[in-house]
Design a protein around this motif. Structure first.
Motif, PDB file in Angstrom:
ATOM      1  N   SER A 164      -2.084  -7.166  -1.108  1.00 16.01           N
ATOM      2  CA  SER A 164      -2.275  -5.724  -1.041  1.00 16.01           C
ATOM      3  C   SER A 164      -3.692  -5.329  -1.463  1.00 16.01           C
ATOM      4  CB  SER A 164      -1.254  -5.020  -1.950  1.00 16.01           C
ATOM      5  OG  SER A 164      -1.529  -3.644  -2.040  1.00 16.01           O
ATOM      6  N   SER A 165      -4.254  -4.330  -0.770  1.00 17.35           N
ATOM      7  CA  SER A 165      -5.603  -3.869  -1.086  1.00 17.35           C
ATOM      8  C   SER A 165      -5.624  -2.861  -2.232  1.00 17.35           C
ATOM      9  CB  SER A 165      -6.234  -3.220   0.153  1.00 17.35           C
ATOM     10  OG  SER A 165      -5.484  -2.077   0.556  1.00 17.35           O
ATOM     11  N   SER A 166      -4.459  -2.436  -2.711  1.00 14.96           N
ATOM     12  CA  SER A 166      -4.405  -1.469  -3.808  1.00 14.96           C
ATOM     13  C   SER A 166      -5.114  -2.017  -5.043  1.00 14.96           C
ATOM     14  CB  SER A 166      -2.950  -1.147  -4.169  1.00 14.96           C
ATOM     15  OG  SER A 166      -2.270  -0.586  -3.063  1.00 14.96           O
ATOM     16  N   LEU A 167      -5.959  -1.193  -5.641  1.00 12.08           N
ATOM     17  CA  LEU A 167      -6.739  -1.626  -6.799  1.00 12.08           C
ATOM     18  C   LEU A 167      -5.846  -2.139  -7.921  1.00 12.08           C
ATOM     19  CD1 LEU A 167      -9.357  -1.866  -8.398  1.00 12.08           C
ATOM     20  CD2 LEU A 167      -9.138   0.568  -8.969  1.00 12.08           C
ATOM     21  N   ALA A 168      -4.733  -1.435  -8.172  1.00 11.31           N
ATOM     22  CA  ALA A 168      -3.837  -1.823  -9.263  1.00 11.31           C
ATOM     23  C   ALA A 168      -3.086  -3.110  -8.975  1.00 11.31           C
ATOM     24  CB  ALA A 168      -2.837  -0.699  -9.530  1.00 11.31           C
ATOM     25  N   THR A 201       0.352  -1.240  -1.641  1.00  6.66           N
ATOM     26  CA  THR A 201       0.415  -1.024  -0.198  1.00  6.66           C
ATOM     27  C   THR A 201       0.870  -2.308   0.485  1.00  6.66           C
ATOM     28  OG1 THR A 201      -1.932  -1.614  -0.025  1.00  6.66           O
ATOM     29  CG2 THR A 201      -1.383   0.732  -0.202  1.00  6.66           C
ATOM     30  N   ALA A 202       1.383  -2.157   1.716  1.00  6.90           N
ATOM     31  CA  ALA A 202       1.960  -3.306   2.428  1.00  6.90           C
ATOM     32  C   ALA A 202       0.940  -4.024   3.304  1.00  6.90           C
ATOM     33  CB  ALA A 202       3.141  -2.840   3.276  1.00  6.90           C
ATOM     34  N   ASP A 203      -0.353  -3.728   3.136  1.00  5.48           N
ATOM     35  CA  ASP A 203      -1.356  -4.411   3.940  1.00  5.48           C
ATOM     36  C   ASP A 203      -1.631  -5.804   3.380  1.00  5.48           C
ATOM     37  OD1 ASP A 203      -2.496  -3.459   1.646  1.00  5.48           O
ATOM     38  OD2 ASP A 203      -4.362  -2.821   2.580  1.00  5.48           O
TER      39      ASP A 203
END
Length: 235
Positions: free
Chosen positions: A66-70, A99-101
């Motif tokens: 996931s690309s989410s920072l957290a 995120t699902a990326d």
């Protein structure tokens, strides 16, 4: 009547001969030549990778998710046995919504003082959903980098890890990347209204570029976000 019939038969025979010879000319003379099937470009690798950063004082580890920072993994419990580095990868917040990326993320690893950055190393990591071993060639051409200054390194023929230092809540956001023959200009978005914490931590940004003819002469020109300057890419 007999003469006419004979002429008719002769004419029919001649017509049949011409038709047969015409059909013979339409038959293929040999087997058809096979055509090559179109080939597609190879898929980019999603294997973990690594690059030297901060003049050899740090290593950037690339994992995918996931690309989410957290949800970017954090290096913990870093130890070394000779040139073998071992660490644990932990999610910074177990309650974070990811995120699902599926993209490349960079994690900074502080290299233990006993490790020689000019010699080859192996980076072994494990954690929740993570496990692997990445070899990294010695950085014999690493240049010294001043404390707190940006640095960069190649982790693949088209992948660069950029290390910057600053607030953990205001990480750099790339708004534009313009490539040239011997480098690229990276422009960062600025948000004057964003509230940033006062901590000072390493932030690793993943950049994708075209494979240069001479990667050893590649330079990043940084603009915006308080990061203006030129950064040579090591590796």
């Amino acid at each position: 009547m007999r003469i006419r019939t004979g002429l008719t038969i002769a004419a029919l025979a001649a017509s049949l001969t011409i038709a047969l010879s015409g059909c013979a000319q339409l038959e293929p003379v040999g087997s058809p030549i096979p055509t090559a099937e179109p080939t597609s470009a190879p898929e980019p690798s999603t294997d973990p990778a690594a690059a030297w950063l901060d003049g050899g004082r740090g290593i950037g580890l690339v994992t995918f998710g996931s690309s989410s920072l957290a949800c970017t993994p954090v290096a913990e419990d870093v130890t070394a046995d000779g040139q073998a580095i071992t660490l644990t990868l932990a999610e910074p917040d177990a309650k974070a919504v990811c995120t699902a990326d599926f993209t490349a993320r960079g994690t900074y690893i502080a290299v233990p003082e006993s490790v020689d950055p000019k010699a080859d190393v192996t980076v072994s990591f494990r954690g929740t959903g993570f496990q692997g071993l990445v070899p990294l060639s010695g950085g014999g051409t690493l240049s010294p980098v001043a404390d707190g200054k940006p640095s960069a390194g190649w982790f693949s023929s088209t992948g660069i890890l950029l290390l910057t230092w600053g607030s953990s809540t205001c990480r750099p956001v790339v708004s534009d990347l313009a490539e040239e023959a011997s480098g690229a200009t990276v422009t960062f978005a600025s948000d004057a209204k964003q509230a940033c914490t006062m901590d000072f931590v390493p932030r690793v940004t993943v950049l994708e570029v075209k494979a240069p003819a001479d990667p050893s002469a590649y330079t990043l020109t940084l603009k915006g976000g308080g990061l203006d300057g030129a950064v040579p890419v090591a590796g």
